[in-house]
Motif scaffolding. Sequence first.
Motif, short mmCIF file in Angstrom:
data_model
loop_
_atom_site.label_atom_id
_atom_site.label_comp_id
_atom_site.label_asym_id
_atom_site.label_seq_id
_atom_site.Cartn_x
_atom_site.Cartn_y
_atom_site.Cartn_z
N ARG A 150 0.92 -1.12 -0.15
CA ARG A 150 -0.11 0.09 0.14
C ARG A 150 0.91 1.34 -0.02
O ARG A 150 1.94 1.46 0.95
CB ARG A 150 -0.83 0.05 1.28
CG ARG A 150 -2.05 0.92 1.12
CD ARG A 150 -3.07 0.64 2.05
NE ARG A 150 -4.23 1.61 2.06
CZ ARG A 150 -5.36 1.28 1.45
NH1 ARG A 150 -5.64 0.02 1.18
NH2 ARG A 150 -6.43 2.30 1.82
N TYR A 158 1.45 5.47 0.58
CA TYR A 158 0.85 6.55 1.59
C TYR A 158 1.68 7.72 1.16
O TYR A 158 2.80 7.84 0.84
CB TYR A 158 0.98 5.85 3.02
CG TYR A 158 2.33 5.57 3.49
CD1 TYR A 158 2.91 4.35 3.24
CD2 TYR A 158 2.85 6.39 4.25
CE1 TYR A 158 4.17 4.14 3.82
CE2 TYR A 158 4.26 6.22 4.77
CZ TYR A 158 4.83 4.79 4.59
OH TYR A 158 5.95 4.60 5.14
N GLU A 167 -1.93 4.04 9.16
CA GLU A 167 -3.25 4.02 8.57
C GLU A 167 -3.12 2.98 7.47
O GLU A 167 -3.96 2.10 7.32
CB GLU A 167 -3.48 5.44 7.96
CG GLU A 167 -4.96 5.27 7.32
CD GLU A 167 -5.33 6.94 6.71
OE1 GLU A 167 -6.25 7.44 6.89
OE2 GLU A 167 -4.52 7.29 5.71
N ALA A 168 -1.85 3.23 6.57
CA ALA A 168 -1.62 2.07 5.50
C ALA A 168 -1.33 0.58 5.94
O ALA A 168 -1.93 -0.03 5.48
CB ALA A 168 -0.38 2.61 4.77
N ALA A 200 -2.71 -0.32 9.10
CA ALA A 200 -4.13 -1.06 9.49
C ALA A 200 -4.74 -1.41 8.22
O ALA A 200 -5.27 -2.50 8.21
CB ALA A 200 -4.69 0.14 10.17
N ALA A 201 -4.71 -0.67 7.25
CA ALA A 201 -5.36 -0.78 5.76
C ALA A 201 -4.99 -2.32 5.27
O ALA A 201 -5.88 -3.18 4.82
CB ALA A 201 -5.55 -0.01 4.92
N LEU A 202 -3.96 -2.59 5.32
CA LEU A 202 -3.28 -3.87 4.84
C LEU A 202 -3.80 -4.92 5.61
O LEU A 202 -4.31 -5.91 5.00
CB LEU A 202 -1.72 -3.82 4.86
CG LEU A 202 -1.04 -3.19 3.65
CD1 LEU A 202 0.62 -3.31 3.77
CD2 LEU A 202 -1.41 -3.83 2.47
N GLN A 229 -6.22 -5.15 7.34
CA GLN A 229 -7.87 -5.22 7.31
C GLN A 229 -8.17 -5.96 5.72
O GLN A 229 -9.18 -6.64 5.78
CB GLN A 229 -8.51 -3.92 7.47
CG GLN A 229 -8.54 -3.48 8.99
CD GLN A 229 -8.73 -2.04 9.03
OE1 GLN A 229 -8.79 -1.16 7.93
NE2 GLN A 229 -9.13 -1.50 10.24
N GLU A 230 -7.47 -5.51 4.78
CA GLU A 230 -7.59 -6.07 3.55
C GLU A 230 -7.60 -7.74 3.52
O GLU A 230 -8.06 -7.98 2.91
CB GLU A 230 -6.60 -5.68 2.57
CG GLU A 230 -6.96 -4.09 2.07
CD GLU A 230 -6.02 -3.79 1.27
OE1 GLU A 230 -5.90 -2.44 0.98
OE2 GLU A 230 -5.06 -4.44 0.53
N CYS A 245 -3.94 0.14 17.65
CA CYS A 245 -2.84 0.67 17.13
C CYS A 245 -1.96 1.35 18.43
O CYS A 245 -2.17 2.11 19.19
CB CYS A 245 -2.95 1.80 16.41
SG CYS A 245 -4.24 1.37 14.83
N GLN A 277 -11.25 6.62 11.79
CA GLN A 277 -11.72 5.58 11.04
C GLN A 277 -12.10 4.25 11.71
O GLN A 277 -12.21 3.07 11.37
CB GLN A 277 -10.20 5.07 10.21
CG GLN A 277 -9.73 6.39 9.40
CD GLN A 277 -8.91 5.75 8.35
OE1 GLN A 277 -8.83 4.61 8.01
NE2 GLN A 277 -8.23 6.80 7.56
#
Length: 173
Positions: A90, A92, A128-129, A131-133, A135-136, A144, A162
Amino acid sequence: MQIKSRIRTIAHYPHEGIMFRDITTLLKDAIGLRATIQEIAKRQKEVQIDKVAGIESRGFIIGAPVAYELGVGFVPIRKKGKLPAETRGRDYQLEYGSDRIEIHVDAIQKGDRVLLVDDLIATGGTAEAAAALIQEMGGEVVECCFVIDLPDIGGRSRLENQGLKVFALCEFE
Ligand code: 5GP
């Protein structure tokens, strides 16, 4: 104050005008290091965590002993091109330009409850990046955790907006 007082500030590093919060003075101190790991780990003792994910590179130093303390595995989230097997990544934004973090595609199983760890949160872009990874890949980011929060920069609010839970051991203006 066991922790904050052991963090050193270096003015104008790595650029003019930046106050760099240097955790090496905390890490080299036996009491400081132990307090840091235990303070983060003890918050998670009552909740089920399956894995700790640490962000390169200082997040590895803090995250791996937290995982050991909790009796769970550790997952490295690395800068572009560093992981040997198949990855998911990801991009960022940084202050100038962008960067990319990556994770092995088999690092997180669907439903894993993951504690995300780094040394410091500033804008929150890196976390954020990360956490997104997670979650994906079907993981749940339980919290965090950071050693240092710089609240004036707003990263905590960005993550909280978020729906992420954020914890930091200390704050610097
Ligand atoms: P953010 O993405 O939240 O803006 O920046 C956080 C990332 O930058 C973290 O991975 C952290 O290691 C690094 N970082 C930025 N400023 C500092 C600093 O003053 N001290 C330390 N130790 N790390 C920093």
